[in-house]
Design a protein around this motif. Sequence first.
Motif, PDB file in Angstrom:
ATOM      1  N   PHE A 885      -2.047  -1.770 -14.565  1.00  0.00           N
ATOM      2  CA  PHE A 885      -0.983  -1.986 -15.543  1.00  0.00           C
ATOM      3  C   PHE A 885      -0.985  -3.459 -15.938  1.00  0.00           C
ATOM      4  O   PHE A 885      -1.057  -4.327 -15.069  1.00  0.00           O
ATOM      5  CB  PHE A 885       0.396  -1.634 -14.982  1.00  0.00           C
ATOM      6  CG  PHE A 885       0.574  -0.186 -14.628  1.00  0.00           C
ATOM      7  CD1 PHE A 885       0.731   0.771 -15.617  1.00  0.00           C
ATOM      8  CD2 PHE A 885       0.596   0.224 -13.305  1.00  0.00           C
ATOM      9  CE1 PHE A 885       0.895   2.097 -15.296  1.00  0.00           C
ATOM     10  CE2 PHE A 885       0.767   1.543 -12.968  1.00  0.00           C
ATOM     11  CZ  PHE A 885       0.916   2.493 -13.968  1.00  0.00           C
ATOM     12  N   ALA A 886      -0.901  -3.726 -17.227  1.00  0.00           N
ATOM     13  CA  ALA A 886      -0.748  -5.083 -17.729  1.00  0.00           C
ATOM     14  C   ALA A 886       0.714  -5.289 -18.104  1.00  0.00           C
ATOM     15  O   ALA A 886       1.253  -4.563 -18.951  1.00  0.00           O
ATOM     16  CB  ALA A 886      -1.649  -5.327 -18.935  1.00  0.00           C
ATOM     17  N   VAL A 887       1.364  -6.245 -17.461  1.00  0.00           N
ATOM     18  CA  VAL A 887       2.775  -6.543 -17.707  1.00  0.00           C
ATOM     19  C   VAL A 887       2.851  -7.738 -18.641  1.00  0.00           C
ATOM     20  O   VAL A 887       2.319  -8.812 -18.338  1.00  0.00           O
ATOM     21  CB  VAL A 887       3.514  -6.836 -16.390  1.00  0.00           C
ATOM     22  CG1 VAL A 887       4.977  -7.148 -16.650  1.00  0.00           C
ATOM     23  CG2 VAL A 887       3.365  -5.679 -15.420  1.00  0.00           C
ATOM     24  N   VAL A 896       4.575  -2.753 -20.924  1.00  0.00           N
ATOM     25  CA  VAL A 896       3.617  -2.441 -19.863  1.00  0.00           C
ATOM     26  C   VAL A 896       2.520  -1.591 -20.481  1.00  0.00           C
ATOM     27  O   VAL A 896       2.802  -0.544 -21.093  1.00  0.00           O
ATOM     28  CB  VAL A 896       4.288  -1.712 -18.691  1.00  0.00           C
ATOM     29  CG1 VAL A 896       3.246  -1.266 -17.676  1.00  0.00           C
ATOM     30  CG2 VAL A 896       5.309  -2.617 -18.013  1.00  0.00           C
ATOM     31  N   LEU A 897       1.284  -2.057 -20.327  1.00  0.00           N
ATOM     32  CA  LEU A 897       0.127  -1.342 -20.868  1.00  0.00           C
ATOM     33  C   LEU A 897      -0.674  -0.737 -19.722  1.00  0.00           C
ATOM     34  O   LEU A 897      -0.777  -1.338 -18.635  1.00  0.00           O
ATOM     35  CB  LEU A 897      -0.780  -2.276 -21.668  1.00  0.00           C
ATOM     36  CG  LEU A 897      -0.151  -3.110 -22.788  1.00  0.00           C
ATOM     37  CD1 LEU A 897      -1.227  -3.936 -23.476  1.00  0.00           C
ATOM     38  CD2 LEU A 897       0.568  -2.230 -23.793  1.00  0.00           C
ATOM     39  N   ALA A 898      -1.232   0.420 -19.955  1.00  0.00           N
ATOM     40  CA  ALA A 898      -2.165   1.025 -19.005  1.00  0.00           C
ATOM     41  C   ALA A 898      -3.564   0.514 -19.318  1.00  0.00           C
ATOM     42  O   ALA A 898      -3.982   0.470 -20.482  1.00  0.00           O
ATOM     43  CB  ALA A 898      -2.119   2.541 -19.096  1.00  0.00           C
ATOM     44  N   MET A 899      -4.269   0.080 -18.307  1.00  0.00           N
ATOM     45  CA  MET A 899      -5.613  -0.454 -18.472  1.00  0.00           C
ATOM     46  C   MET A 899      -6.615   0.458 -17.782  1.00  0.00           C
ATOM     47  O   MET A 899      -6.330   0.978 -16.699  1.00  0.00           O
ATOM     48  CB  MET A 899      -5.697  -1.872 -17.891  1.00  0.00           C
ATOM     49  CG  MET A 899      -4.740  -2.860 -18.521  1.00  0.00           C
ATOM     50  SD  MET A 899      -5.082  -3.197 -20.255  1.00  0.00           S
ATOM     51  CE  MET A 899      -6.475  -4.299 -20.061  1.00  0.00           C
ATOM     52  N   PRO A 900      -7.790   0.703 -18.381  1.00  0.00           N
ATOM     53  CA  PRO A 900      -8.342  -0.017 -19.534  1.00  0.00           C
ATOM     54  C   PRO A 900      -8.034   0.600 -20.897  1.00  0.00           C
ATOM     55  O   PRO A 900      -8.536   0.111 -21.904  1.00  0.00           O
ATOM     56  CB  PRO A 900      -9.838   0.024 -19.259  1.00  0.00           C
ATOM     57  CG  PRO A 900     -10.031   1.347 -18.583  1.00  0.00           C
ATOM     58  CD  PRO A 900      -8.810   1.557 -17.741  1.00  0.00           C
ATOM     59  N   SER A 901      -7.255   1.676 -20.948  1.00  0.00           N
ATOM     60  CA  SER A 901      -7.029   2.323 -22.244  1.00  0.00           C
ATOM     61  C   SER A 901      -6.192   1.469 -23.176  1.00  0.00           C
ATOM     62  O   SER A 901      -6.150   1.726 -24.380  1.00  0.00           O
ATOM     63  CB  SER A 901      -6.355   3.678 -22.028  1.00  0.00           C
ATOM     64  OG  SER A 901      -5.050   3.498 -21.518  1.00  0.00           O
ATOM     65  N   ARG A 904       0.256   1.599 -24.474  1.00  0.00           N
ATOM     66  CA  ARG A 904       1.598   1.161 -24.087  1.00  0.00           C
ATOM     67  C   ARG A 904       2.331   2.325 -23.425  1.00  0.00           C
ATOM     68  O   ARG A 904       2.505   3.385 -24.014  1.00  0.00           O
ATOM     69  CB  ARG A 904       2.381   0.708 -25.326  1.00  0.00           C
ATOM     70  CG  ARG A 904       3.696   0.027 -24.982  1.00  0.00           C
ATOM     71  CD  ARG A 904       4.566  -0.121 -26.201  1.00  0.00           C
ATOM     72  NE  ARG A 904       5.222   1.154 -26.531  1.00  0.00           N
ATOM     73  CZ  ARG A 904       5.871   1.387 -27.661  1.00  0.00           C
ATOM     74  NH1 ARG A 904       5.911   0.474 -28.604  1.00  0.00           N
ATOM     75  NH2 ARG A 904       6.450   2.557 -27.872  1.00  0.00           N
ATOM     76  N   VAL A 905       2.749   2.117 -22.209  1.00  0.00           N
ATOM     77  CA  VAL A 905       3.449   3.170 -21.475  1.00  0.00           C
ATOM     78  C   VAL A 905       4.935   2.892 -21.339  1.00  0.00           C
ATOM     79  O   VAL A 905       5.733   3.818 -21.178  1.00  0.00           O
ATOM     80  CB  VAL A 905       2.822   3.384 -20.084  1.00  0.00           C
ATOM     81  CG1 VAL A 905       1.442   4.000 -20.209  1.00  0.00           C
ATOM     82  CG2 VAL A 905       2.746   2.081 -19.304  1.00  0.00           C
ATOM     83  N   TYR A 906       5.340   1.618 -21.378  1.00  0.00           N
ATOM     84  CA  TYR A 906       6.764   1.272 -21.308  1.00  0.00           C
ATOM     85  C   TYR A 906       7.044   0.083 -22.212  1.00  0.00           C
ATOM     86  O   TYR A 906       6.199  -0.799 -22.387  1.00  0.00           O
ATOM     87  CB  TYR A 906       7.196   0.930 -19.876  1.00  0.00           C
ATOM     88  CG  TYR A 906       7.152   2.108 -18.938  1.00  0.00           C
ATOM     89  CD1 TYR A 906       8.144   3.085 -18.975  1.00  0.00           C
ATOM     90  CD2 TYR A 906       6.117   2.240 -18.012  1.00  0.00           C
ATOM     91  CE1 TYR A 906       8.099   4.168 -18.116  1.00  0.00           C
ATOM     92  CE2 TYR A 906       6.070   3.315 -17.153  1.00  0.00           C
ATOM     93  CZ  TYR A 906       7.058   4.281 -17.205  1.00  0.00           C
ATOM     94  OH  TYR A 906       7.029   5.362 -16.365  1.00  0.00           O
ATOM     95  N   LYS A 907       8.244   0.084 -22.747  1.00  0.00           N
ATOM     96  CA  LYS A 907       8.683  -1.010 -23.615  1.00  0.00           C
ATOM     97  C   LYS A 907      10.177  -1.218 -23.397  1.00  0.00           C
ATOM     98  O   LYS A 907      10.932  -0.247 -23.243  1.00  0.00           O
ATOM     99  CB  LYS A 907       8.402  -0.673 -25.086  1.00  0.00           C
ATOM    100  CG  LYS A 907       8.991  -1.677 -26.084  1.00  0.00           C
ATOM    101  CD  LYS A 907       8.781  -1.201 -27.509  1.00  0.00           C
ATOM    102  CE  LYS A 907       9.484  -2.108 -28.498  1.00  0.00           C
ATOM    103  NZ  LYS A 907       9.344  -1.614 -29.883  1.00  0.00           N
ATOM    104  N   HIS A 908      10.593  -2.461 -23.385  1.00  0.00           N
ATOM    105  CA  HIS A 908      12.004  -2.769 -23.200  1.00  0.00           C
ATOM    106  C   HIS A 908      12.373  -3.962 -24.079  1.00  0.00           C
ATOM    107  O   HIS A 908      11.735  -5.020 -24.008  1.00  0.00           O
ATOM    108  CB  HIS A 908      12.302  -3.098 -21.737  1.00  0.00           C
ATOM    109  CG  HIS A 908      13.739  -3.454 -21.480  1.00  0.00           C
ATOM    110  ND1 HIS A 908      14.731  -2.516 -21.376  1.00  0.00           N
ATOM    111  CD2 HIS A 908      14.349  -4.647 -21.317  1.00  0.00           C
ATOM    112  CE1 HIS A 908      15.884  -3.112 -21.150  1.00  0.00           C
ATOM    113  NE2 HIS A 908      15.669  -4.413 -21.106  1.00  0.00           N
ATOM    114  N   ASN A 909      13.387  -3.794 -24.919  1.00  0.00           N
ATOM    115  CA  ASN A 909      13.905  -4.894 -25.728  1.00  0.00           C
ATOM    116  C   ASN A 909      14.922  -5.670 -24.892  1.00  0.00           C
ATOM    117  O   ASN A 909      16.027  -5.195 -24.624  1.00  0.00           O
ATOM    118  CB  ASN A 909      14.560  -4.365 -27.000  1.00  0.00           C
ATOM    119  CG  ASN A 909      13.557  -3.734 -27.933  1.00  0.00           C
ATOM    120  OD1 ASN A 909      12.428  -4.217 -28.061  1.00  0.00           O
ATOM    121  ND2 ASN A 909      13.933  -2.642 -28.585  1.00  0.00           N
TER     122      ASN A 909
END
Length: 1122
Positions: A885-887, A896-901, A904-909
Amino acid sequence: MKKFNIRKVLDGLTAASSSSSSPAAQVGAAKENDAVPETLQSEHFQLCKTVRHGFPYQPSSMAFDPVQKILAVGTQNGALRLFGRAGVECFCQHESGAAVIQLQFLINEGALVSALADDSIHLWNLRQKIPAILHSLKFNRERITYCHLPFQSKWLYIGTERGNIHIVNVESFTLSGYVIMWNKAIELSTKTHPGPVVHISDNPMDEGKLLIGFECGVVVLWDLKSKKADYRYNYDEAIHSVAWHHEGKQFVCSHSDGTLTMWNIRTPAKPAQIITPHGKQPKDGKKPEPCKPILKVEYKSTRAGDSFMVLSGGLSYDTVGRRACLTVMHGKSTAVLEMDFPIVDFLTLCETPYPNDFQEPYAVVVLLERDLVVIDLGQIGYPIFENPYPLSIHESPVTCCEYFADCPAELIPALYSVGSRQKRQGYSKKDWPVSGGNWGQGTQSYPEIIITGHADGSVKFWDASALMLQVLYKLKTAKVFERARGKEEKANTDIVDEDPFAIQTLCWCPESRMLCVAGVSAHVIVYRFSKQETTAEVQLLEVRMQCDLSDVESPDTAGDQTPTRHSPVNESPQEAEPPAVASTQSAAGGNNSNSSADGPRDNIPCLQVRSSPLKQSPGYQVELLVQLVWVSGEPPQQITSLAINSSYGLVVFGNSNGLAVVDYLQKTLLLNLGTSQLYSPSEPSQRQPCSPRKTRQPSGVLCDSTDGPSAAEERCKSPNSGSTSPCNSDDDRKAKFIEKDSKDNSFSRSRSSSVTSIDRESRDAVCAFCFCETFPRKSTDGTTSPCMLVGTTQGSVILVALSLPHGDDQRLLQPIGISSCGTVARLKGGILTMALLDASGSLLSASHEPWYDPNSSDEEKEKEKSRWRRPASPPSWQEGQDSQFAVLCSEKQAKVLAMPSQTRVYKHNITESSFVLRADVVCMAGTNCIACFCANGHIMTLSLPSLRPLVDVNYLPLTDMRIARTFCFSNLGQALYLTSPTEVQRITYSQETCDNLQEMLSELFTPVETPEAPNRGFFKGLFGGGAQSLDREDLFGETASGKASRSLAQHIPGPGNMEGMKGAASGVVGDLARARIALDERGQKLGELEERTAAMMASADSFSKHAHDMMLKYKDKKWYQL
């Protein structure tokens, strides 16, 4: 240019942050992500202040308890700082924020009285770890000017501006009806008002006699019993202070003309002696020339020799520009001790708390505007004591700060061993006299280190373990450069008006002990830690960073770099084989041909490096110096982001022009690129290293700037990174945020810049880096490789792949390949922090090498280098699975991104109405989270990887540039910021730490027996020559004096009343205090029972006696005779 809307700015700074979280579409690894366990919950978090370190900001008063050995300092903003032995400190704050004008200890009672400029007095309970106010009294009609509390008395004398004296019972905090009116104290023939009360004290030998000093020069000896003045002493000059001799027969006054008058109490007609300590004595016997006022005098006696007279001020007026002095007069000798800062107050420490005994002074505590000095009176030359408190934080203004919790255990001893050699000599050999209190019994034992960067270029390492603070080591980065000897030699290539060596940002690797600092003069210094002394020339690398907004696609111009030892060779980027231009001339002298009036300055660094070999003591030693140079008459932009990786041997830094990657092992520049060039992954850039002895190869696609200059104050920068960003409504807010505190900034901003502010705002600047081992592309062979994440002010995150040579033997021979892999994500606002997690949610730290001494033998080096380690590679990637996961966190949101794909799996404003100043991925309760500090004062945390909000607390009502520049989070729920120019405030957001805080805090009050009163002697007891006591209760009690006017003052019960005190007291001292109270109550009840038993026995004896008498009376009488 867009106009700033001040209403929107204020609304944005004060509005509560709003947030929303939304999981992305379930693609790729979303199902697997849901299975990541998250143990952090809201109940793991609680926000509270822990301790405050540093020198009290703007001190105003001081007091000392001679039995408890506790020192109290009050400030102009209503703060109280209490000091005991090393490591025993406490901070309190009056809610009103009014200046503390005077402090009085209830000696050995665990209480303190504070008098404030808003005419209120407060009683503080010091018997608990967090002191609280027991009572308050607010005067309504008169202003407080002076307070006096006699030793072992419960009656507090309060002098006012009107010249009256009121008396307060400190137990109940109620006013007595006994009042000394000014018109009764002075002579009836006096036509003018005597002015405010400037002194109150009782005669050391007679408690019934009160000495009252008025500002006009009148001193009155008041008889409390007869309620009249016994003697009046008049002098023409205004009085500042009064001091008694311990025998009570003499007193001395200090005056506004620099004189001291000595008075015998029974001869009020004229002074017994007039002394002008610093006045020139005319030969014709005339009066000495007037001097500056003597603000305070203290008169202390000794058994074995002459008395001490200590005073501040009184210098002659011809000593203009001379520093403040403290004068110590002992017998016929007079010592004048110069201070570095103006004197606020001083106290003479004595062996006895009794005023009627020989005082035996042994030290003088001098409170300065920016320092605390204790002078040893018992040694020749009056040396000072070595101060054990961390009061030197502000020795030079703090410009940046970093906090490292749970460091390697061997770091603190290593830093202390090299720092102990830097200590000054010549201190007093005696122990520090302020020795009260006890340390806390905390359970937290992990090492904590704080690093502060300063305006003079120094870097300080502090041991912050166990809620204490102690300086470990000080590094002076300015030693690398030549210093201008005068104003005429001031560098005309400087990009700052002053403090050219100030630290802009720093990066530290605790495991390898590598340190990298960036200064405001666009320089970067890489340091290695060594335990051996070395002498060597400074390795220098000059970098030419530029960018042209009008022609960003031009491939013709390359950034230049020239590695040398100390004589850099600059070459023109337009020529294939340029002529070498020696720049050994002083960059500050204006004699360089490149900076002549014939053309613009070019290829000149802002600071000149030392030409001679640099002797470096054990500790941090220079590995490489990198300097940005002027480009076509424009100064280099200040460095805004910095990162170092000891395993790769790379340091990377960025500014508004782009980024540069330097190999500090080969001393070469690998990449010098504008930010815009990172966005085209179809043409990866392979950079070849350059040798100092070889022809240089182009190292990046750059272009010249053609725009006009503009003032740096027009920059629209994010205050946390200093980088530029697009000018929109949020940036309006940020610009106003910076402008609000620009006057308090610790170092000046740039005098010029290369483009107009509008063009600057539209430029995408580099603001964050993260070294990692991840998948360089979406489709790969299933293994990770060294990479670097680059964050920009416009919210882009770019992945850069690093190709390292195989094997350590090839590392110093072959170049490192660098290629851009394109943008992996875009966020709102500038990027603040980036990190990688594995599939289980654990943090993947960047690889690092273990520390080895670079100056050790080759065999030891090889042995240490063979232990280089890198984190274990994650499991091989399989098709359709994401293993990392890339934070990513920006000023507005987190993703939060899933790697290597790269899905975007999570997003928070995080916030809509404000912006984030600081964000860090921290370890908390065995797992990780994101901690954020917003400009509107909110502190919040988000879980990982789901970005679930855990806590959101409105901690600071307002923020300023100082807090924005120094706020930082650390692991295990710790954080800190610079709350004033001289103080560091540490806070915790951990529930566990808050629960244990009472045990961790130090104790101020410890049970100590009060010394015995001085022996009066046989003859003094026989003939009444000893001290005369006074029953003040009979004089000041309600029965004798009546009630005071209700409108005079208002009593305010404090939150820390006696019931609250009993409940709040904790630890050993609290238990002892409660046991002592219980024993007292039990003893009192037993005493009452004994009295009742005695009364019953007496009654029974009386009844038996009466019965016996009655029996004897009627014993021989008949019944008819009764």
